[in-house]
Design a protein around this motif. Structure first.
Motif, PDB file in Angstrom:
ATOM      1  N   VAL A 123       0.861  -1.189  -0.131  1.00 44.63           N
ATOM      2  CA  VAL A 123      -0.052  -0.182  -0.064  1.00 44.63           C
ATOM      3  C   VAL A 123       0.915   1.236   0.020  1.00 44.63           C
ATOM      4  CG1 VAL A 123      -1.490   1.385   1.476  1.00 44.63           C
ATOM      5  CG2 VAL A 123      -1.753  -1.178   1.135  1.00 44.63           C
ATOM      6  N   LEU A 124       0.607   2.140  -0.981  1.00 38.21           N
ATOM      7  CA  LEU A 124       1.320   3.339  -1.205  1.00 38.21           C
ATOM      8  C   LEU A 124       0.531   4.674  -0.792  1.00 38.21           C
ATOM      9  CD1 LEU A 124       2.657   2.915  -4.714  1.00 38.21           C
ATOM     10  CD2 LEU A 124       3.747   2.190  -2.584  1.00 38.21           C
ATOM     11  N   GLY A 125      -0.634   4.225  -0.364  1.00 38.51           N
ATOM     12  CA  GLY A 125      -1.604   5.358   0.174  1.00 38.51           C
ATOM     13  C   GLY A 125      -2.975   5.063   0.170  1.00 38.51           C
ATOM     14  N   LEU A 126      -3.936   5.805   0.824  1.00 38.83           N
ATOM     15  CA  LEU A 126      -5.280   5.843   0.969  1.00 38.83           C
ATOM     16  C   LEU A 126      -6.130   6.523   0.293  1.00 38.83           C
ATOM     17  CD1 LEU A 126      -7.792   4.178   2.041  1.00 38.83           C
ATOM     18  CD2 LEU A 126      -7.453   5.465   4.114  1.00 38.83           C
ATOM     19  N   VAL A 127      -7.020   6.647  -0.653  1.00 41.25           N
ATOM     20  CA  VAL A 127      -7.693   7.507  -1.126  1.00 41.25           C
ATOM     21  C   VAL A 127      -8.754   7.908  -0.324  1.00 41.25           C
ATOM     22  CG1 VAL A 127      -9.203   8.379  -3.122  1.00 41.25           C
ATOM     23  CG2 VAL A 127      -7.571   6.664  -3.485  1.00 41.25           C
ATOM     24  N   THR A 128      -8.697   9.306   0.407  1.00 35.54           N
ATOM     25  CA  THR A 128      -9.554   9.816   1.420  1.00 35.54           C
ATOM     26  C   THR A 128     -10.708  10.745   0.733  1.00 35.54           C
ATOM     27  OG1 THR A 128      -8.040  11.835   1.888  1.00 35.54           O
ATOM     28  CG2 THR A 128      -7.719   9.722   2.848  1.00 35.54           C
ATOM     29  N   TYR A 129     -10.507  11.231  -0.487  1.00 35.32           N
ATOM     30  CA  TYR A 129     -11.444  12.227  -0.853  1.00 35.32           C
ATOM     31  C   TYR A 129     -11.258  12.252  -2.549  1.00 35.32           C
ATOM     32  CZ  TYR A 129     -13.941  16.399  -2.228  1.00 35.32           C
ATOM     33  OH  TYR A 129     -14.755  17.336  -2.604  1.00 35.32           O
ATOM     34  N   ALA A 130     -12.176  12.428  -3.192  1.00 33.25           N
ATOM     35  CA  ALA A 130     -12.471  12.434  -4.688  1.00 33.25           C
ATOM     36  C   ALA A 130     -13.166  13.855  -5.080  1.00 33.25           C
ATOM     37  CB  ALA A 130     -12.838  11.430  -5.316  1.00 33.25           C
TER      38      ALA A 130
END
Length: 87
Positions: free
Chosen positions: A74-81
């Protein structure tokens, strides 16, 4: 991060802007993540399944696959789009 591909269309399309929490480097539950697969950073949904973690894109063009939890990077978590579309 501005999307440049349509791998998660129709929900996210080129030009949409995703906010990514780079401090999240481990799987925390079913969500949209930036993951590394075969040396390439990709935006993929990750979901818990009985056989492991199921990694997939929404478009259906790319076949999802199940991987062991230890194999997921995992390189990051999408928190908003921001999906504001132009007309």
């Amino acid at each position: 991060m501005a999307l440049t591909d349509s791998q998660n269309a129709p929900r996210y399309v080129p030009g949409d802007v995703l906010v990514i929490d780079l401090e999240v480097t481990e799987f925390r539950g079913d969500a949209l993540y930036v993951v590394e697969i075969e040396g390439e950073a990709l935006i993929r949904y990750v979901q818990v399944r009985p056989a492991g973690l199921y990694v997939y894109a929404l478009s259906g063009i790319y076949e999802g696959h199940t991987i062991p939890r230890a194999a997921l990077r995992v390189l990051g978590l999408v928190t908003y789009a921001n999906t504001l579309r132009r007309v």
